[in-house]
Design an enzyme around this catalytic site. Sequence first.
Site: not given
Ligand code: URA
Length: 230
Positions: A102
Amino acid sequence: MRLDRFLSNLPRFSRKDVRLALLAGRVTVDGVTIREPLHEVREFSQVTFDGEILQMGKPARYFMLHKPPGCVSATRDPQHPTVLDLLDEPDKQDLHIAGRLDFNTSGLMLITNDGQWSRRLTQPSTKLPKVYHVETEQEIGEHYIEKFAEGFYFAFEDLTTLPAHLTILDSHHARLSIVEGRYHQVKRMFGFFDNKVVNLHRESIGPLVLDPALQPGHYRALSAEEIQHI
Ligand code: URA
């Protein structure tokens, strides 16, 4: 592509020529004589016939990047910097990300031009553990551990997550190991307890561990040994 198809696609070889050339040991792939018609030839393979190079083979490239928060796991974005912007490499259009993070997540990100390698890394059946360091807004309870091991029902995908291993480090920090990579998976798991993830950092993917010498935004090529691990 199969070696026999690769050769018979070249105007100079008929199917019979291909068979005979292979039997006679006149063809090498990556420096090794190959007689097996089904041997896999990739864009990265060097192929020779009587010592003459038929395909040079382009270099396969593999990098680990310490993704900083505030950049997008995409090759292009109209608004924000992308992880590829952090790479000072030629032919960046050939590269892709193996396992996205993310926007605000930091940590280990793998980037390559080898689709087969990245598929092995990310396909669910491989079940490589991805280890995250998590900081939360609310306290993390001991009862979380069992729920993470049991799995969470994700209505959108209509599935229950595979057993995950949660180690509580202190009241607001934990280390979490998951074998899947569902959309916002970690945040959704903690969301079950109405506990917001305020910092998320990926430490490792299977045997590949983020190099502690890499500052956020920095990257390095993987070693031959690291590439082979996958
Ligand atoms: N889980 C999440 O919520 N975000 C990420 O970036 C990776 C795994």
